[in-house]
Scaffold this active site. Structure first.
Site, PDB file in Angstrom:
ATOM      1  N   ASP A   1      -5.264 -11.812 -35.456  1.00 35.89           N
ATOM      2  CA  ASP A   1      -4.320 -12.863 -35.793  1.00 35.89           C
ATOM      3  C   ASP A   1      -3.442 -12.336 -36.925  1.00 35.89           C
ATOM      4  OD1 ASP A   1      -2.979 -15.239 -35.828  1.00 35.89           O
ATOM      5  OD2 ASP A   1      -4.734 -16.506 -36.103  1.00 35.89           O
TER       6      ASP A   1
ATOM      7  N   ASP B   1       3.717 -16.634 -36.089  1.00 40.56           N
ATOM      8  CA  ASP B   1       4.223 -17.919 -35.598  1.00 40.56           C
ATOM      9  C   ASP B   1       3.993 -19.002 -36.652  1.00 40.56           C
ATOM     10  OD1 ASP B   1       1.382 -17.242 -34.475  1.00 40.56           O
ATOM     11  OD2 ASP B   1       1.411 -19.430 -34.560  1.00 40.56           O
TER      12      ASP B   1
ATOM     13  N   CYS C   1     -33.194 -26.354 -27.667  1.00 43.17           N
ATOM     14  CA  CYS C   1     -32.501 -25.212 -27.066  1.00 43.17           C
ATOM     15  C   CYS C   1     -33.564 -24.169 -26.774  1.00 43.17           C
ATOM     16  CB  CYS C   1     -31.478 -24.693 -28.071  1.00 43.17           C
ATOM     17  SG  CYS C   1     -30.799 -23.079 -27.695  1.00 43.17           S
TER      18      CYS C   1
ATOM     19  N   CYS D   1     -32.826 -20.711 -26.635  1.00 40.84           N
ATOM     20  CA  CYS D   1     -32.358 -19.376 -26.999  1.00 40.84           C
ATOM     21  C   CYS D   1     -33.466 -18.670 -27.802  1.00 40.84           C
ATOM     22  CB  CYS D   1     -31.047 -19.454 -27.788  1.00 40.84           C
ATOM     23  SG  CYS D   1     -31.229 -19.782 -29.546  1.00 40.84           S
TER      24      CYS D   1
ATOM     25  N   CYS E   1     -34.258 -20.411 -31.218  1.00 36.96           N
ATOM     26  CA  CYS E   1     -34.906 -21.720 -31.124  1.00 36.96           C
ATOM     27  C   CYS E   1     -36.277 -21.629 -30.447  1.00 36.96           C
ATOM     28  CB  CYS E   1     -34.007 -22.700 -30.387  1.00 36.96           C
ATOM     29  SG  CYS E   1     -32.433 -22.906 -31.222  1.00 36.96           S
TER      30      CYS E   1
HETATM   31  N1  GUN Z   1      -5.360 -19.965 -35.214  1.00 41.03           N
HETATM   32  C1  GUN Z   1      -5.541 -21.253 -34.889  1.00 41.03           C
HETATM   33  N2  GUN Z   1      -4.356 -21.837 -34.545  1.00 41.03           N
HETATM   34  C2  GUN Z   1      -3.420 -20.878 -34.639  1.00 41.03           C
HETATM   35  C3  GUN Z   1      -2.003 -20.852 -34.388  1.00 41.03           C
HETATM   36  O1  GUN Z   1      -1.370 -21.845 -34.023  1.00 41.03           O
HETATM   37  N3  GUN Z   1      -1.359 -19.656 -34.586  1.00 41.03           N
HETATM   38  C4  GUN Z   1      -2.034 -18.530 -34.989  1.00 41.03           C
HETATM   39  N4  GUN Z   1      -1.343 -17.397 -35.129  1.00 41.03           N
HETATM   40  N5  GUN Z   1      -3.354 -18.535 -35.239  1.00 41.03           N
HETATM   41  C5  GUN Z   1      -4.037 -19.694 -35.066  1.00 41.03           C
HETATM   42 ZN    ZN Z   2     -30.877 -22.044 -29.831  1.00 37.25          ZN
END
Ligand code: GUN
Ligand code: ZN
Length: 560
Positions: free
Chosen positions: A83, A118, A267, A269, A272
């Site tokens: 990101d 963004d 659960c 897993c 758990c």
């Molecule tokens: N992570 C969660 N929502 C968003 C988003 O709208 N844009 C970006 N770049 N990362 C995110």
């Molecule tokens: Zn579990």
């Protein structure tokens, strides 16, 4: 990048995503790796969960670490997405890096999937602000497209305004991004505003290219996965497994629990199973163990969803999942507004019969579509179940053979074959196809085989629909006028089809646009000479967009 559909249900799909020679199968989860606090390392994840794709934050790497190569830095050889710092922008209002800088940084450290800066506009801000933000996001997207060397996310913004989400989807499509994340939905997820979420997803899906994966940005709670996949989301990223573990919260596909209010660990897993609740709470490694359980629960839900797509029972599965929270139940009802769009992509024939789970089953797009198609049949509709009124002849045919509390005692007779054929291939086709034929029954005393000297067709046991032999395909080809029930192969594909290979999507040049995925179809050459018959694997819209994958899985090729 390669993105190739293998199986479908609803708008959901199992697909192969291939980036820089590394393969991932979608729908899938990308665990978020926080470089400041790696509760579970990528290497452990790979070992425990076969994790082959992760996501981290390039802005944090840029600010706090000296990274040369992101794969070496994280010690992970799978797909790494990053990101851009947009989320920090949303949380803190400001960050000190430009779009250009963050893209160039992602190029430099060798990420597989980059994200531009963004603007995640929160829901319910004034329309004018959402619009201004969106224009900036689109400009930055365009700039990033030129600067990025490699795969790039094209995040769709527009706040809660559906007309802006539509505009964003159409504009961003022009730049041919590799993946389309739907952004700024975290505030909706936190508030359980799943109805708004469903409408945003469906609006984006309607206007985005169908051959590109869609990522629901910031969605990591398994509660919403099944519905989101049904509506067409392919990728999820989960920071939730770690964030929730830090707060003693225990994830399940049916909601979040607080460790301090629980008595059992419901659960199976490995965590758990090995620990009692008391032992888990007392452990020095509590947060990590809880994070591991959260990951098991999250990956487990994805696997259940994939298995349902494989058996085409995703709608049945979602209708059980929406009962885990009333907000999901109401969100599901939003599909009604999008029936026409969903119908064009949802497979029309399924390997699993339709389960009647309650009133909302009647809202499935398939039900509307089936009622339209019943107009092909002239027989009186003398039978009924909670979903359909239908002629008795279709009692064992999908989707009329729904699971209810009733048992059918119907024996198909020769007359009923005509009705089934008309329903499947069109008005008044049955009489012509079945003229001077004989039938043979199965061991269970149901009509199964249609002959005219040679075998022409088989009535498939699971859905009482016809599959064709090459003799049957020839007969149907004579009865149905071009372009009905046909998919045309390009000249270069002809020898492959005659050899018995499948028709690939890139060699399908035209088709009957009224067809639906998983129908039995005829394959022809450019002069409408018959080549064979098989199962249509994609919807007409997908045939247009997908360059890769199988268009028609061939059952038989004609001998020339
Ligand atoms: N992570 C969660 N929502 C968003 C988003 O709208 N844009 C970006 N770049 N990362 C995110
Ligand atoms: Zn579990």
């Amino acid at each position: 990048m390669i993105f190739e559909t293998k199986a479908k249900d609803g708008l959901g799909r199992i697909a192969k995503l291939s980036i820089n020679g590394k393969n991932v199968e979608t729908p899938c989860l990308m665990p978020v790796i926080n470089p400041n606090l790696p509760l579970v390392t990528p290497k452990e994840m790979k070992k425990l969960f076969k994790t082959d794709i992760i996501i981290t934050n390039s802005y944090i790497l840029y600010k706090s670490f000296n990274v040369e190569n992101v794969h070496k830095f994280l010690d992970f050889d799978g797909v790494i997405a990053t990101d851009s710092g947009s989320f920090q922008l949303m949380q803190y209002g400001d960050i000190d890096i430009t779009n250009k800088e963050i893209i160039e940084y992602q190029n430099k450290i060798g990420v597989d999937i980059a994200t531009f800066l963004d603007i995640p506009t929160k829901p319910y801000v004034p329309y004018e602000k959402a619009k201004r933000d969106l224009e900036t996001t689109i400009e930055r997207g365009e700039e990033a497209r030129m600067l990025r060397e490699g795969e790039l996310n094209g995040t769709i913004q527009g706040s809660n305004y559906l007309d802006l989400r539509k505009y964003a989807s159409l504009r961003m499509s022009l730049y041919d991004f590799d993946i389309y994340p739907i952004g700024a939905v975290v505030p909706l997820l936190m508030k359980y505003d799943f109805s708004q979420l469903a409408e945003i997803i469906l609006t984006c899906k309607k206007y985005l290219p169908i051959n590109k994966p869609v990522h629901l940005f910031g969605a990591g709670h398994p509660l919403t996965f099944a519905l989101a996949v049904l509506l067409g989301c392919d990728l999820f990223d989960s920071a939730a497994y770690a964030l929730y573990a830090n707060d003693d919260r225990y994830l399940t596909a049916y909601g979040t629990k607080n460790l301090n209010e629980m008595k059992y660990l419901p659960c199976s897993c490995p965590i758990c199973s090995q620990y009692t609740l008391e032992e888990l709470k007392a452990s020095e490694e509590k947060t990590k163990l809880l994070a591991l359980h959260n990951l098991y629960a999250t990956y487990g839900e994805i696997k259940k969803i994939k298995e349902s797509i494989h058996e085409n029972s995703l709608w049945n599965f979602v209708e059980s999942r929406i009962r885990n929270h009333p907000r999901l139940y109401y969100a599901y009802k939003k599909i009604k507004k999008y029936t026409d769009f969903i119908s064009t992509i949802d497979p029309f024939i399924k390997k699993t019969s339709l389960f009647y789970t309650g009133e909302e089953t009647k809202m499935r797009p398939l039900v509307t579509e089936t009622k339209k198609r019943l107009k092909r049949v002239s027989k009186k509709k003398d039978m009924s179940n909670p979903v359909f009124k239908y002629p008795k002849a279709l009692s064992f045919t999908f989707p009329f053979n729904i699971e209810t509390d009733m048992d059918s005692d119907f024996d198909s007779d020769v007359e009923s074959l005509e009705t089934i054929f008309d329903y499947q291939f069109g008005r008044k086709t049955g009489k012509k196809f079945l003229k001077e034929t004989t039938v043979k029954k199965s061991k269970t005393n149901r009509i199964r085989y249609i002959y005219r000297k040679d075998l022409l067709a088989t009535l498939r046991a699971r859905d009482n629909l016809f599959t064709l032999t090459s003799e049957g395909a020839k007969r149907l080809h004579k009865i149905l006028k071009y372009p009905h029930y046909r998919v045309m192969a390009s000249e270069e594909a002809v020898p492959f089809i005659l050899e018995g290979r499948d028709l690939l999507s890139k060699f399908a040049v035209s088709w009957d646009t009224g067809l639906r995925a998983y129908e039995e179809v005829l394959v022809i050459d450019p002069n409408d000479s018959l080549l064979g018959a098989g199962t249509l694997m994609l919807s007409p819209i997908e045939l247009e967009y997908f360059e890769r994958g199988v268009a028609v899985k061939m059952r038989t090729a004609v001998k020339l």
